[in-house]
Write a protein that holds these residues in place. Sequence first.
Motif, PDB file in Angstrom:
ATOM      1  N   LEU A  66      -1.561  20.809   3.361  1.00 20.82           N
ATOM      2  CA  LEU A  66      -2.700  20.635   2.462  1.00 20.82           C
ATOM      3  C   LEU A  66      -2.282  20.884   1.013  1.00 20.82           C
ATOM      4  CD1 LEU A  66      -5.701  20.292   1.764  1.00 20.82           C
ATOM      5  CD2 LEU A  66      -5.998  22.718   2.344  1.00 20.82           C
ATOM      6  N   LEU A  67      -1.530  21.938   0.791  1.00 18.52           N
ATOM      7  CA  LEU A  67      -1.122  22.249  -0.576  1.00 18.52           C
ATOM      8  C   LEU A  67      -0.214  21.171  -1.157  1.00 18.52           C
ATOM      9  CD1 LEU A  67      -0.634  26.095  -0.296  1.00 18.52           C
ATOM     10  CD2 LEU A  67      -2.526  24.858  -1.379  1.00 18.52           C
ATOM     11  N   ARG A  68       0.657  20.583  -0.325  1.00 19.27           N
ATOM     12  CA  ARG A  68       1.496  19.473  -0.815  1.00 19.27           C
ATOM     13  C   ARG A  68       0.632  18.294  -1.239  1.00 19.27           C
ATOM     14  NH1 ARG A  68       4.823  21.214   3.480  1.00 19.27           N
ATOM     15  NH2 ARG A  68       3.967  19.619   4.872  1.00 19.27           N
ATOM     16  N   HIS A  69      -0.380  17.972  -0.424  1.00 19.48           N
ATOM     17  CA  HIS A  69      -1.255  16.844  -0.755  1.00 19.48           C
ATOM     18  C   HIS A  69      -2.139  17.158  -1.970  1.00 19.48           C
ATOM     19  CE1 HIS A  69      -0.150  14.175   2.494  1.00 19.48           C
ATOM     20  NE2 HIS A  69      -0.170  15.224   3.314  1.00 19.48           N
ATOM     21  N   VAL A  70      -2.585  18.403  -2.090  1.00 20.99           N
ATOM     22  CA  VAL A  70      -3.359  18.794  -3.276  1.00 20.99           C
ATOM     23  C   VAL A  70      -2.499  18.660  -4.526  1.00 20.99           C
ATOM     24  CG1 VAL A  70      -4.439  20.756  -4.463  1.00 20.99           C
ATOM     25  CG2 VAL A  70      -5.031  20.259  -2.084  1.00 20.99           C
ATOM     26  N   MET A  71      -1.240  19.073  -4.452  1.00 20.41           N
ATOM     27  CA  MET A  71      -0.343  18.924  -5.605  1.00 20.41           C
ATOM     28  C   MET A  71      -0.166  17.454  -5.962  1.00 20.41           C
ATOM     29  SD  MET A  71       0.447  21.788  -6.926  1.00 20.41           S
ATOM     30  CE  MET A  71       1.672  21.131  -8.041  1.00 20.41           C
ATOM     31  N   ASP A  72      -0.002  16.604  -4.941  1.00 18.90           N
ATOM     32  CA  ASP A  72       0.101  15.161  -5.198  1.00 18.90           C
ATOM     33  C   ASP A  72      -1.146  14.658  -5.915  1.00 18.90           C
ATOM     34  OD1 ASP A  72       2.550  15.115  -3.899  1.00 18.90           O
ATOM     35  OD2 ASP A  72       1.768  14.195  -2.062  1.00 18.90           O
ATOM     36  N   LEU A  73      -2.308  15.044  -5.412  1.00 21.82           N
ATOM     37  CA  LEU A  73      -3.567  14.600  -6.006  1.00 21.82           C
ATOM     38  C   LEU A  73      -3.695  15.109  -7.446  1.00 21.82           C
ATOM     39  CD1 LEU A  73      -6.266  13.136  -5.655  1.00 21.82           C
ATOM     40  CD2 LEU A  73      -7.191  15.289  -4.739  1.00 21.82           C
ATOM     41  N   TRP A  74      -3.345  16.333  -7.660  1.00 21.66           N
ATOM     42  CA  TRP A  74      -3.432  16.930  -8.995  1.00 21.66           C
ATOM     43  C   TRP A  74      -2.520  16.190  -9.966  1.00 21.66           C
ATOM     44  CZ3 TRP A  74      -2.229  22.851  -9.841  1.00 21.66           C
ATOM     45  CH2 TRP A  74      -2.600  23.213 -11.126  1.00 21.66           C
ATOM     46  N   LEU A  75      -1.292  15.941  -9.538  1.00 19.99           N
ATOM     47  CA  LEU A  75      -0.363  15.206 -10.400  1.00 19.99           C
ATOM     48  C   LEU A  75      -0.877  13.796 -10.696  1.00 19.99           C
ATOM     49  CD1 LEU A  75       2.936  16.425  -8.758  1.00 19.99           C
ATOM     50  CD2 LEU A  75       2.308  16.772 -11.163  1.00 19.99           C
ATOM     51  N   LEU A  76      -1.375  13.107  -9.667  1.00 24.05           N
ATOM     52  CA  LEU A  76      -1.933  11.766  -9.873  1.00 24.05           C
ATOM     53  C   LEU A  76      -3.127  11.820 -10.826  1.00 24.05           C
ATOM     54  CD1 LEU A  76      -1.678  10.507  -6.196  1.00 24.05           C
ATOM     55  CD2 LEU A  76      -0.455   9.540  -8.162  1.00 24.05           C
ATOM     56  N   HIS A  77      -3.974  12.807 -10.636  1.00 22.54           N
ATOM     57  CA  HIS A  77      -5.148  12.973 -11.491  1.00 22.54           C
ATOM     58  C   HIS A  77      -4.737  13.147 -12.959  1.00 22.54           C
ATOM     59  CE1 HIS A  77      -9.151  14.279 -12.740  1.00 22.54           C
ATOM     60  NE2 HIS A  77      -8.546  15.274 -13.386  1.00 22.54           N
ATOM     61  N   ASP A  78      -3.647  13.859 -13.170  1.00 23.13           N
ATOM     62  CA  ASP A  78      -3.167  14.100 -14.533  1.00 23.13           C
ATOM     63  C   ASP A  78      -2.287  12.976 -15.070  1.00 23.13           C
ATOM     64  OD1 ASP A  78      -4.571  16.450 -14.701  1.00 23.13           O
ATOM     65  OD2 ASP A  78      -2.839  17.773 -14.523  1.00 23.13           O
ATOM     66  N   GLY A  79      -2.186  11.874 -14.313  1.00 24.54           N
ATOM     67  CA  GLY A  79      -1.502  10.696 -14.806  1.00 24.54           C
ATOM     68  C   GLY A  79      -0.032  10.572 -14.449  1.00 24.54           C
ATOM     69  N   TYR A  80       0.461  11.456 -13.601  1.00 23.59           N
ATOM     70  CA  TYR A  80       1.862  11.386 -13.192  1.00 23.59           C
ATOM     71  C   TYR A  80       2.043  10.405 -12.039  1.00 23.59           C
ATOM     72  CZ  TYR A  80       2.597  15.643 -15.902  1.00 23.59           C
ATOM     73  OH  TYR A  80       2.671  16.554 -16.914  1.00 23.59           O
TER      74      TYR A  80
END
Length: 113
Positions: A66-80
């Motif tokens: 879950l934390l790996r996917h949350v990090m992915d989502l967070w990075l995508l959200h921030d434009g990475y």
Amino acid sequence: MARTFDTGAIRDDEDGKFDYGGFLHPAVLQEFARYMHHHRKMPDGSMRSAGNWKKGMPLDSYMESLLRHVMDLWLLHDGYEVTRPETGEKVTVSEALGGCFFNIQGYWAVYQN
């Protein structure tokens, strides 16, 4: 309290009953099914059963994923741009959300028992 329909049918009222149609979004559930179907394929090409996840995993495994996917989502959200380190495949928002939803559901299922 009972409801009587024009046809004469009688049913109890809906007080206190869950309104699944109000709580859930069918397009979200369809996208999650697409995510789950995509991830049924094993590295050797075989397909695991759709309900394989119901066998359960340790809560720590769900949390780490879950934390790996949350990090992915967070990075995508921030434009990475995000790629899977093991495959080099680009991660989409739908992929990240599907992973989050899967792990939340799995964690919750184990936690309830």
